[in-house]
Structure formats: C-alpha cells, structure tokens
Design a protein around this motif. Structure first.
Motif, mmCIF file in Angstrom:
data_model
loop_
_atom_site.group_PDB
_atom_site.id
_atom_site.type_symbol
_atom_site.label_atom_id
_atom_site.label_comp_id
_atom_site.label_asym_id
_atom_site.label_seq_id
_atom_site.Cartn_x
_atom_site.Cartn_y
_atom_site.Cartn_z
ATOM 1 N N ALA A 703 -38.194 -6.302 -9.149
ATOM 2 C CA ALA A 703 -37.781 -7.263 -7.990
ATOM 3 C C ALA A 703 -36.433 -8.076 -8.074
ATOM 4 O O ALA A 703 -36.422 -8.845 -9.263
ATOM 5 C CB ALA A 703 -38.907 -7.786 -7.289
ATOM 6 N N LEU A 704 -35.698 -8.286 -7.194
ATOM 7 C CA LEU A 704 -34.463 -9.177 -7.269
ATOM 8 C C LEU A 704 -34.425 -10.239 -6.212
ATOM 9 O O LEU A 704 -34.102 -9.666 -4.965
ATOM 10 C CB LEU A 704 -33.320 -8.088 -6.978
ATOM 11 N N PRO A 705 -34.813 -11.409 -6.606
ATOM 12 C CA PRO A 705 -34.739 -12.301 -5.709
ATOM 13 C C PRO A 705 -33.327 -12.512 -5.033
ATOM 14 O O PRO A 705 -32.380 -12.592 -5.742
ATOM 15 C CB PRO A 705 -35.186 -13.574 -6.321
ATOM 16 N N GLU A 752 -37.039 -0.573 6.015
ATOM 17 C CA GLU A 752 -38.373 -1.570 6.207
ATOM 18 C C GLU A 752 -37.946 -2.821 6.937
ATOM 19 O O GLU A 752 -36.734 -3.296 6.756
ATOM 20 C CB GLU A 752 -38.666 -1.818 4.841
ATOM 21 N N VAL A 753 -38.826 -3.562 7.264
ATOM 22 C CA VAL A 753 -38.505 -5.081 7.726
ATOM 23 C C VAL A 753 -39.380 -5.854 6.833
ATOM 24 O O VAL A 753 -40.536 -5.852 6.587
ATOM 25 C CB VAL A 753 -38.980 -5.141 9.350
ATOM 26 N N ILE A 754 -38.672 -6.894 6.221
ATOM 27 C CA ILE A 754 -39.217 -7.713 5.266
ATOM 28 C C ILE A 754 -38.927 -9.275 5.452
ATOM 29 O O ILE A 754 -37.610 -9.509 6.001
ATOM 30 C CB ILE A 754 -39.076 -7.501 3.765
ATOM 31 N N ARG A 755 -39.745 -10.259 5.536
ATOM 32 C CA ARG A 755 -39.362 -11.429 5.541
ATOM 33 C C ARG A 755 -38.361 -11.998 4.773
ATOM 34 O O ARG A 755 -38.502 -11.955 3.609
ATOM 35 C CB ARG A 755 -40.691 -12.271 5.837
ATOM 36 N N ARG A 760 -36.235 -13.908 -0.777
ATOM 37 C CA ARG A 760 -35.605 -15.070 -1.306
ATOM 38 C C ARG A 760 -36.621 -15.653 -2.769
ATOM 39 O O ARG A 760 -35.962 -15.697 -3.590
ATOM 40 C CB ARG A 760 -35.539 -16.112 -0.438
ATOM 41 N N HIS A 761 -37.542 -15.665 -2.450
ATOM 42 C CA HIS A 761 -38.493 -16.085 -3.547
ATOM 43 C C HIS A 761 -39.104 -14.923 -4.572
ATOM 44 O O HIS A 761 -39.090 -15.055 -5.694
ATOM 45 C CB HIS A 761 -39.619 -16.915 -3.083
ATOM 46 N N ASP A 762 -39.924 -13.710 -3.851
ATOM 47 C CA ASP A 762 -40.249 -12.950 -4.641
ATOM 48 C C ASP A 762 -39.393 -11.873 -4.895
ATOM 49 O O ASP A 762 -39.221 -11.291 -5.923
ATOM 50 C CB ASP A 762 -41.505 -12.331 -3.981
ATOM 51 N N GLY A 763 -38.514 -11.434 -4.142
ATOM 52 C CA GLY A 763 -37.533 -10.731 -4.201
ATOM 53 C C GLY A 763 -37.486 -9.309 -3.562
ATOM 54 O O GLY A 763 -38.487 -8.818 -3.279
ATOM 55 N N LEU A 764 -36.505 -8.638 -3.505
ATOM 56 C CA LEU A 764 -36.228 -7.424 -2.895
ATOM 57 C C LEU A 764 -36.644 -6.268 -3.924
ATOM 58 O O LEU A 764 -36.316 -6.340 -5.077
ATOM 59 C CB LEU A 764 -34.674 -7.079 -2.876
ATOM 60 N N ARG A 765 -37.333 -5.493 -3.550
ATOM 61 C CA ARG A 765 -37.966 -4.339 -4.529
ATOM 62 C C ARG A 765 -36.795 -3.354 -5.024
ATOM 63 O O ARG A 765 -36.028 -3.187 -4.047
ATOM 64 C CB ARG A 765 -39.075 -3.651 -3.879
#
Ligand code: GLA
Length: 795
Positions: A703-705, A752-755, A760-765
């Motif tokens: 994942a990429l924050p 997909e819709v993601i918060r 920001r914190h966990d990251g984009l898969r």
C-alpha cells in the motif's frame, strides 16, 4: 514583507524568513533562513544573532578587537579578507589584486520586481519585494549592490550582485559569484544531479565533511555531467536531525546556462555554505570606468517538508516566476517527432506517409527533426545553412508545411542555431565565425564547430535565416538543439574588438539568450523546445524562454524512470518532454510493454518519436486513447504538485503521484492563451505504479500512503480517457478481436470508492493484475509493468 530593524533586515514571504545583519565592520552577515517567523522584535533578532566567540586563533578584521570574518556567516565573501574560504568576489587592477573592504552604506526596499538586466531572470511581479544592500569601498572606488527578492509564498530568495567600478581606470573582475547560502550546523548531505549523455541527472548524495565539495560545468553549457541545481538535506543519522524542523531542506539553482561552479564548504567553525555562480576558471570581465556587471540570479529555496517538499517549492516557483508565461500553463501540443522514426533518411514522401498516420491518431504537431536543410544526409554537413534541401522537398518546404496543416496538425522543425559545419556554405563565406584558435589544432564534435555567438552580427544572421523559414512555413514549434561542447574557446570577433577572451563564455550564452529574445518577441506563439544532445542544457536560463526541454536522448522507459525522477526534483513536470519511442529501444535494445513506455512518458509533456507505419504495436485507436489519457492528466501536469513516493534509484517498485486541487494557482497569469483551459475541475490525483523486474514474493499487502489527500470520498479507477475511450471502442468494433493493453487493464479493475483519511494514513492498495489463475494476485506479473490510477474526490 521586508523590514529593517536596527542592523537587521528581515525578509518574510509568508512561507519563509531570511534574516541578515550588518556586522561590526559593515560586512553583511547571515542570521537565519527557514520557516517564516512573523513580527520578530529587535530583541528576538539580537538573540538569534548571538554566537559564542570562537575567534581565538583567527586574524582580526579590526585591530584591537576580537572581530574576524573567519567565524561569521558571510553574505558575499570578498578575496583577501580574514575569511579564508574561496571568495564570491575578486577584482584586479593591472594584474594586481584589489583588497576590498566592502562596507554597508545604505539600503533600499523596492516594491515589485523589475527586469534589471538583459537575459533570463525571475519575472516582474508587483507583489514581490526586493531589498538592495549598498556596499562600497570608497578608497578602492568599488561599489557592490546585493539584491534579494522574495515573492509572496514563494519560499525562495532570489539573489544577485551588481559590481560597479568607480575609478577612472579599468578593473578586471576575476570572480563574481551570484550568492551564498549559509547554514549554521553540521550533519548535512549534499544532493546533486550528475550524469552523462543519455544518462542525465542521476541523483548523487554525499555527506559533507570539512573541506570543499564542488559541482561544475566547463563545457559551455550547464551540461549533461552536472546540473546547477543542488540541495542540502539533513543526514538521517546526524545529531542535527533531532532538532526542530528536522525536515528542513535547502535548494540552490542558477539562472544561467553556461559554465558554472557550485561549491559546498565547511570551515573549522562548522559553518557550511554553498556558493554558486559563473565558473571563475573561464570567466574574466573588464569593468571600464563607471561600468557595472550584474551576476545571473541565484535561487535559494527552502522547505520544511524535506527533499520532496523542496522539489514542489522549486517547481511552483519556476512555474510562477520564471518559465515563459506564454506557455507555462498552456495546453501543449502532442508532437510526433521524425528523429527515431527516419533519422536522416527523411524525404517529402516518407514524412507525408508518417504525417497522415499521425493525423489519424489525433497528434497535434508534426515535427521534422534533423536533416531537412542544406544537403544534410548525415551529421557532417550543412549546419548554418538554414534553407530547405530541394532534393528532399522538391515541392518546397512551405508546400510540405501546408500539407501538414491541411491534415489538421501544426508544423514543427529542428534547428541547431549555434553550430556550423565546415562543409557548409556559411563556413565558406564566414570561416571567421567559427570558434577556434587562430592557428594550430582544434577539436571537432559530431563533425561540427561552434558558431561565435559572442558576435552580435552572427546572432543577427542566424535570426534572419530562421525568420525566413518560420514565416514561409508558418511554423508553430521549434526544437532548438545544441550538440557539442565548446573547446578552444577563441573568438576572432572578441580579438578584433580588443575584448578579453575570458569574456567569451559569458558573451556566448548572452548571444544565445539574445537570439531567444528576438525569436520569442517576434513569434510569441511559436513554442521553442530546448534540447542539447538530449538534456545537456536543462536549466532555469533556458526555461525562461523554452517552457519544455527534451529530457534525454535516452528514451528507454526504464532508464527514463530515473532520469525523469531526478529531473523532477529540480524542475516542474511540465518542463520534461517525454516521448514514446521505437521498440526495442534504440538506445539500449531493451523491450517493454507499450503500457510501461506510455505510463512513464505520461508524467511530463507527452509525445511520440516513432515510425507509426512500421510499428505494429499500436493501432490509431491505441494512440488516440493514449493522447486522451494525456489530456486528462495535463491540467494536473501543468498546475499540480508532484510527489516522488518510491524512488527508482532505490526500489524495484517505484511510484509517483501527481496531485491537483482543481484550482488555478493564485499566481498563474490569466492571459488569453490560458483562458480555454478547463479550470475549477474537481480535486484529482494520478498515481503511477511501476514494477521494473518481476518479483513473485513481494510485500503481502502493498500500500502506498498518499499524504496529500483530504478527508472525504475518492473514486479510484485505472486511468481512462473518457472522450477518447468512446472513439477507442468505436474503432475496436471495426477490429473485433484486437484488444489493447489499456482496455484490458481497465477491464480488470473495478472502480472503488475509498475514504481519503484511509488513503492518507494506511495507503492506496497497489493495483491487482489478474494472471488468469488467481484473481487475488496483488502484484504485477512480468518485468516492466506499470499502471496509472486516477483518484477523484467525489464528496
Ligand atoms: C540530438 C537531439 C536528438 C536529435 C538529434 C538530431 O542528439 O538530442 O533528439 O534531434 O540531435 O541530430
């Protein structure tokens, strides 16, 4: 913004503060450069300037006191004083050094920034403010004005020095650096960009230790080998990195395109300074009585967000305050350049075939590269003869250009204005215009010599030749090349004029700027792309005229990942010209998926250098789709901020992101040429994922924050071009069974819709690509894989 308080001057642009003081002997000293501190009182400034007396063992500048320049941070050090670091300024009279004691005599604070000298410089802006410190040595009859300009929220200080000879005899300037960046603690690493032809701007990071480290160019251009940009970042294991603002980073650049020197010195007191300017080894200037010399500008950037933040500071600054405003925020033409497609084998017929194909794909501008003029069938003739080759264009180049326009495209041409071939009519007529010594041997690069651009008549002659071609072909685009370095820099013109040969390099580059000036004034709508055997002259001086520069002759997408990553540390993405080129790579022989090439080239000004007739990888629909993708990203490329998320220098899985809040930056000029652009779009980001070598057992949940995203919901999907997708599908219906790689990857991934908070914190898969057997393989399959994801804020 700029305040004088006692002996202090405080420059504050809302983002940074730069504070200097006048020392006991009238020399300007440095106090602070960092995060903005508004409303400082005199007592605060006194506190900041307080230092422990370390001058024991030094030579004193004022007899009977302990005052020495050796342990001070100096704004503009002078030769022969109690500071023993290399000086910014040195002067001679009849071969004897002048021992200058320059002392403060007064100051001016000017609203706005004026054009203060010929050639490239930061642009006038009524909201900027400048401090001019007047210094003089009355006995020696020398005056020096140090100027400092800040632009609102620019996080940048623009420095230059103007030296005036008040004596009634000539003086010689032997050193005239543009400025100095002072830093007071140790533990810094110096980052600079070094390389060679086809391997420009590789990132070098070196720990600074007491002594001197140097980067420089002596080639007559800012060079492939070293770029004038350099940066200071705190080394991770330095004690200084535990202090406040520990992500502080500084950057320097020079608005100059010829020989330069930047040096980082640490002296015995642990004071670090970076000094930058014209290279003194190939510089000398005669100052006649009452004459002045003004140095090129040095840009001092500061960020509290580390190196990556610094890259955004310098990119925004260059866009808003330096780069040609006619183009900087303007939609750019997608070009097809003929070089890799046909090299020197071009003729009217094969070019027209190529152009017809290009027109089908939605390419905007057809560029005929080298080989269209004189009798240039190889690289050994005709430079200087800027008239079309009748053999190659029997119906005339103007008729050819008309055909290109009738296909709905703009017409572009390659020039190498500063060069001359010995096998040319020009050399036959004016051999004295070539740069070479009056007798003896001289060097030849790419079978060519350099034209003496220190001579105004030569500049005017080339300008006239270019005007004829520009007007007869109604040219829209010029690729301005410069393919060899300058050796044996002897000018017959300077000899005739009894000017010193050491003035050559400076006068030469100002001759280049004069031609740029003439062309951009006469033809403001002609886009000039800079080039010097690829990216050998990628610097702020050229960007003042050319909004984009050919990044490198190396179009191998794998190598380009590094070259583009490093270049974009110093320069905005909108200045990098990137093309999809021949396959396998003509430079390295490497093969790629076409998606990889495209997804690398899309982070910059996109185009092609490809034989569309022979290349069967792409259908017109593919190209239309790619151009559509570029158009979707373009507003963010022109206006947005670029993030280097995982470096190709360190990772097998590099990643980048481009973020745009959907608004035009406050400072972007609202010219008519910009008005057609779609503005106030919604907030969007483009994230580029790459995998260079296939790696089966990569991270389990990669994942990429994305630190720049706001709260709210983001729609995430692979980059698709809405308008061209339709065309894409229509064309596919004509070719059932032929699936493009782009449409394939798009189908593999559902939107997909993601918060934002989560991203920001966990990251984009990282993107999932299906290998057919296991739908959950969360990685790319194969070498040289890439994907661009688009994120749109939807609520
Ligand atoms: C240089 C340029 C190339 C191409 C050739 C033509 O090498 O960088 O892109 O224009 O010259 O000679």
């Amino acid at each position: 913004m700029i305040r004088q308080q006692g002996r202090f001057f405080h420059l504050c642009d809302g983002a940074i503060s730069y504070i200097l003081e006048i020392l006991d002997d009238g020399t300007p000293g440095h106090v602070y450069f960092g995060a903005a501190m508004a409303d400082l009182e005199l007592e605060d400034l006194e506190y900041m300037a307080r230092r422990c007396g370390k001058s024991t063992g030094t030579v004193k500048a004022i007899a009977g006191t302990s005052f020495s320049l050796a342990d001070q941070m100096l704004e503009y050090p002078v030769y022969g004083t109690t500071s023993f670091l290399e000086p910014a300024l040195a002067m001679e009279q009849e071969g004897m050094p002048l021992y200058l004691r320059l002392a403060y005599t007064g100051f001016e604070i000017r609203d706005g920034k004026e054009k203060s000298m010929p050639g490239p410089q930061t642009r006038p802006d009524p909201k900027a403010q400048s401090l001019i410190l007047h210094l003089a040595d009355r006995d020696a009859q020398v005056e020096v004005d140090l100027s400092y300009t800040i632009y609102m929220q620019g996080a940048t200080v623009v420095r230059s020095a103007k030296i005036t000879n008040l004596a009634n005899c000539p003086r010689n300037l032997t050193h005239a650096a543009s400025g100095v960046l002072n830093v007071r603690d140790t533990g810094w690493n110096w980052i600079h960009l070094n390389g060679s032809w086809a391997r420009e701007r590789q990132i070098v990071e070196q720990a600074l230790v007491p002594g001197t480290a140097v980067i420089e160019s002596l080639t007559g251009a800012s060079s492939h080998q070293c770029n004038p940009w350099n940066a200071l970042v705190k080394s991770p294991d330095s004690p200084a990195s535990c202090q406040g603002d520990n992500n502080l980073a500084y950057g320097c650049n020079l608005v100059y395109s010829s020989n330069f020197k930047a040096q980082a010195d640490i002296n015995e007191f642990g004071l670090l300074r970076v000094m930058e300017g014209i290279h003194p080894l190939t510089f000398g200037w005669t100052l006649q009585p009452l004459a002045s010399f003004q140095t090129p500008e040095m840009l001092l950037f500061c960020s509290i967000e580390g190196l990556d933040g610094l890259s955004r500071v310098s990119s925004r600054f260059l866009r808003d305050h330096l780069i040609n405003p006619n183009f900087v925020y303007k939609r750019r033409p997608v070009c097809l350049n003929s070089w890799e497609a046909v090299y020197f084998t071009l003729n009217e017929q094969n070019l027209l075939e190529l152009a017809r194909e290009a027109a089908k794909c939605g390419i905007d501008c057809f560029v005929v590269d080298d080989g269209w003029f004189g009798h240039r069938d190889l690289d050994n003739s005709s430079l200087g003869d800027w008239y079309p080759d009748q053999k190659k264009f029997p119906s005339g180049l103007d008729a050819f250009a008309r055909q290109i326009r009738s296909l709905g495209m703009q017409f572009g041409l390659w020039f190498e204005p500063e060069m001359i071939s010995e096998d040319s009519e020009l050399y036959g007529k004016h051999p004295q215009w070539a740069v070479k010594p009056p007798a003896g041997q001289y060097s030849v690069g790419r079978s060519q010599l350099v034209l003496d651009f220190s001579c105004p008549e030569v500049v005017e002659y080339i300008f006239r030749q270019m005007c004829q071609v520009i007007e007869s072909t109604k040219l829209s685009y010029i690729k301005w090349d410069m393919n060899r370095s300058i050796t044996e820099a002897y000018s017959q013109y300077l000899a005739q004029e009894k000017e010193g040969q050491k003035e050559f390099f400076y006068r030469y580059i100002y001759g280049v700027y004069a031609l740029y000036e003439k062309l951009t004034e006469a033809y403001p709508d002609v886009l000039i792309e800079g080039c010097a055997a690829g990216g050998g002259r990628f610097d702020p001086g050229i960007l003042y005229y050319s909004p984009q520069i050919w990044t490198s002759d190396n179009t191998d997408a794998f190598d380009r990942l590094k070259i583009q990553c490093a270049t974009s540390l110093a320069y905005p993405l909108s200045t990098l010209s990137n093309h999809i080129s021949q396959f396998p790579s003509h430079q390295t022989g490497r093969t790629f998926t076409s998606e990889f090439q495209k997804d690398v080239a899309l982070f910059g000004i996109f185009g092609y250098e490809l034989n569309l007739i022979e290349d069967h990888r792409f259908s017109p629909a593919d190209l239309t789709g790619q151009i559509g993708q570029y158009r979707q990203m373009e507003p963010a490329i022109l206006h947005g901020d670029f993030y280097h998320l995982a470096s190709p220098f360190a990772s097998n899985e590099p990643a980048v992101a481009l973020y745009w809040d959907g608004k035009r930056p406050q400072s972007a000029p609202k010219t008519a040429s910009n008005s057609h652009q779609v503005l106030s779009k919604q907030e969007q980001a483009f994230v580029g994922f790459y995998q260079t070598l296939s790696s089966l057992h990569s991270i389990y949940r990669p994942a990429l924050p994305l630190p720049f995203l706001a709260d709210g919901q983001y729609l995430i999907q692979p980059l698709q071009a809405q308008s061209s997708m339709q065309l894409h599908l229509d064309l596919e219906e004509e070719n059932p069974g032929k699936q493009t790689s782009d449409s394939q990857s798009a189908r593999n991934m559902e939107p997909e819709v993601i918060r934002g908070q989560l991203l920001r914190h966990d990251g984009l898969r990282k993107p999932v690509k299906n290998n057919g057997s296991n739908r959950n393989v969360a990685q790319f399959i194969g070498d040289f894989q890439a994907m661009i994801m688009e994120l749109k804020k939807i609520g």
